[in-house]
Motif scaffolding. Structure first.
Motif, PDB file in Angstrom:
ATOM      1  N   GLU A 288       0.815  -1.218   0.000  1.00 16.63           N
ATOM      2  CA  GLU A 288       0.000   0.000   0.000  1.00 16.63           C
ATOM      3  C   GLU A 288       0.850   1.270   0.000  1.00 16.63           C
ATOM      4  O   GLU A 288       0.322   2.378  -0.161  1.00 16.63           O
ATOM      5  CB  GLU A 288      -0.959   0.017   1.190  1.00 16.63           C
ATOM      6  N   LEU A 289       2.172   1.120   0.179  1.00 19.89           N
ATOM      7  CA  LEU A 289       3.062   2.280   0.204  1.00 19.89           C
ATOM      8  C   LEU A 289       3.701   2.495  -1.159  1.00 19.89           C
ATOM      9  O   LEU A 289       3.881   1.565  -1.947  1.00 19.89           O
ATOM     10  CB  LEU A 289       4.145   2.107   1.268  1.00 19.89           C
ATOM     11  N   SER A 290       4.106   3.730  -1.423  1.00 18.75           N
ATOM     12  CA  SER A 290       4.790   4.049  -2.672  1.00 18.75           C
ATOM     13  C   SER A 290       6.254   3.629  -2.589  1.00 18.75           C
ATOM     14  O   SER A 290       6.786   3.340  -1.507  1.00 18.75           O
ATOM     15  CB  SER A 290       4.720   5.550  -2.945  1.00 18.75           C
ATOM     16  N   PHE A 291       6.918   3.626  -3.744  1.00 13.43           N
ATOM     17  CA  PHE A 291       8.346   3.296  -3.784  1.00 13.43           C
ATOM     18  C   PHE A 291       9.134   4.235  -2.869  1.00 13.43           C
ATOM     19  O   PHE A 291       9.983   3.787  -2.086  1.00 13.43           O
ATOM     20  CB  PHE A 291       8.863   3.402  -5.230  1.00 13.43           C
ATOM     21  N   ASP A 292       8.881   5.541  -2.950  1.00 10.71           N
ATOM     22  CA  ASP A 292       9.634   6.493  -2.135  1.00 10.71           C
ATOM     23  C   ASP A 292       9.358   6.315  -0.646  1.00 10.71           C
ATOM     24  O   ASP A 292      10.248   6.524   0.184  1.00 10.71           O
ATOM     25  CB  ASP A 292       9.301   7.927  -2.552  1.00 10.71           C
ATOM     26  N   GLU A 293       8.145   5.931  -0.299  1.00 15.39           N
ATOM     27  CA  GLU A 293       7.850   5.693   1.116  1.00 15.39           C
ATOM     28  C   GLU A 293       8.626   4.487   1.642  1.00 15.39           C
ATOM     29  O   GLU A 293       9.138   4.504   2.771  1.00 15.39           O
ATOM     30  CB  GLU A 293       6.347   5.487   1.307  1.00 15.39           C
ATOM     31  N   MET A 294       8.736   3.441   0.828  1.00 22.33           N
ATOM     32  CA  MET A 294       9.531   2.278   1.243  1.00 22.33           C
ATOM     33  C   MET A 294      11.021   2.627   1.251  1.00 22.33           C
ATOM     34  O   MET A 294      11.764   2.185   2.143  1.00 22.33           O
ATOM     35  CB  MET A 294       9.236   1.096   0.323  1.00 22.33           C
ATOM     36  N   ASN A 295      11.463   3.422   0.296  1.00 20.26           N
ATOM     37  CA  ASN A 295      12.870   3.821   0.273  1.00 20.26           C
ATOM     38  C   ASN A 295      13.213   4.685   1.489  1.00 20.26           C
ATOM     39  O   ASN A 295      14.307   4.586   2.052  1.00 20.26           O
ATOM     40  CB  ASN A 295      13.179   4.582  -1.016  1.00 20.26           C
ATOM     41  N   HIS A 296      12.261   5.518   1.899  1.00 24.99           N
ATOM     42  CA  HIS A 296      12.430   6.337   3.099  1.00 24.99           C
ATOM     43  C   HIS A 296      12.726   5.453   4.314  1.00 24.99           C
ATOM     44  O   HIS A 296      13.630   5.747   5.115  1.00 24.99           O
ATOM     45  CB  HIS A 296      11.144   7.141   3.330  1.00 24.99           C
ATOM     46  N   ILE A 297      11.991   4.366   4.458  1.00 28.57           N
ATOM     47  CA  ILE A 297      12.155   3.477   5.608  1.00 28.57           C
ATOM     48  C   ILE A 297      13.515   2.775   5.556  1.00 28.57           C
ATOM     49  O   ILE A 297      14.202   2.638   6.586  1.00 28.57           O
ATOM     50  CB  ILE A 297      10.996   2.478   5.667  1.00 28.57           C
ATOM     51  N   ASN A 298      13.938   2.343   4.374  1.00 27.85           N
ATOM     52  CA  ASN A 298      15.251   1.706   4.251  1.00 27.85           C
ATOM     53  C   ASN A 298      16.377   2.711   4.497  1.00 27.85           C
ATOM     54  O   ASN A 298      17.370   2.408   5.163  1.00 27.85           O
ATOM     55  CB  ASN A 298      15.398   1.067   2.872  1.00 27.85           C
TER      56      ASN A 298
END
Length: 343
Positions: A288-298
């Protein structure tokens, strides 16, 4: 974050009194606890020098939290709110809050852009004096986000390991995923605990130590990123984020018939993406998250120089040594959540 034409959100009127100064006029210089401070862009900011690792961590988080569109979507905030309540409980309904009287002073130690503070503490904000503190310029983002939601709060840019406040002057301390980003998790915890009044409560979350492959990979990638600018490190995370998405989209499971104790891998059925995530490298995936939101977490995990991991036994010992009685403990693969009361 405010635009160039957007007015600066004012600080709550009680902030100057908490800091022990008469006024916080723009440009004013003063000393607190031997630390030099200056009021710049409406916020009191410490000029104290920090270590090279803490300076890099400060720059990393200042960069990350200014990328508001990578964490501020309804899906991202809902995920954070759910996870916070799972670990701390719904603070709006806890009976112990009444023990702290009217308008207790709460320090959000390492507030960042106020994501956790708003999502967990939002219903409490009319009932408390909220002082968000961060070593980075993320406090500017937090101030605007709180103001946009109609909250009048206080903010301070300073090192949470050395806050210039009197001992036993604070009712509540909240530190979500920040103590481990200081030069010493133990040192930061004990320094903050000294600020609590008897009966005060400390709510915090710290990273937990992982298995040997994951620990090695975490340190290896983090070391690689130290030579990069925050923007370069953000881009370096993108292929890792894409791998996590590819593994997640497989939606495949495998059976681990026996525990692999030498690698810290338990027996049982596990999704392939989660196997890699918990035991090889952090590659966050939520569809449900965008690519940038997942990249933010990493990026949040790998980029800062200061990112210690602890065992539950260490955290319990540090609490006991600080005169804190643990009232709630949640230990997960990711980390350790504590609510503790000052004796």
């Amino acid at each position: 974050m405010k635009s160039q034409t957007e007015p600066v959100a004012p600080l709550a009127s009680w902030v100057a009194g908490v800091l022990g100064v008469q006024q916080l006029d723009e440009g004013r210089e003063f000393s607190l606890g031997g630390q030099p401070f200056v009021v710049r862009d409406g916020l009191p900011r410490s000029s104290k020098l920090v270590s090279a690792a803490q300076a890099q961590t400060r720059e990393t988080f200042g960069f990350k939290w200014k990328k508001v569109d990578t964490f501020d979507s309804p899906a991202s905030l809902a995920r954070m709110r759910e996870w916070l309540i799972e670990r701390y409980g719904d603070l709006a309904t806890v009976p112990w809050l009444a023990e702290h009287g009217e308008q207790p002073l709460l320090i959000d130690a390492g507030c960042g852009a106020g994501m956790s503070g708003l999502e967990l503490l939002g219903p409490l904000l009319p009932r408390i004096r909220y002082l968000g503190v961060d070593v980075s310029e993320a406090v500017d983002v937090a101030r605007q986000r709180f103001a946009q939601q109609g909250h009048s709060c206080g903010f301070l840019q300073a090192d949470i390991s050395d806050l210039p406040l009197p001992p036993e002057s604070v009712d509540l301390i909240f530190s979500e995923g920040v103590l481990h980003h200081t030069n010493s998790t133990e040192g930061a915890l004990k320094s903050l605990a000294r600020l609590l009044k008897p009966g005060g409560r400390f709510l915090f979350y710290v990273y937990k130590k992982k298995g040997p492959i994951r620990e090695f990979t975490d340190d290896y990638i983090r070391d690689k990123l130290q030579t990069m600018s925050p923007d370069e490190a953000w881009k370096a995370m993108e292929p890792l984020t894409q791998l996590g998405i590819s593994l997640g989209e497989l939606n495949a499971e495998i059976d681990i018939p026996q525990p692999i104790d030498v690698l810290g891998i338990p027996t049982g059925r596990i999704n392939v993406q989660r196997l890699f995530y918990w035991h090889v490298a952090k590659m966050f995936y939520r569809p449900e998250l965008s690519f940038d939101e997942m990249n933010h977490i990493n990026f949040d995990w790998y980029a800062p120089a200061n990112a210690a991991r602890q065992s539950p036994e260490e955290v319990r010992a540090w609490c006991a040594e600080s005169g804190l009685t643990v009232e709630r403990e949640v230990v997960e693969d990711a980390g350790i959540t504590i609510i503790a009361r000052k004796d």
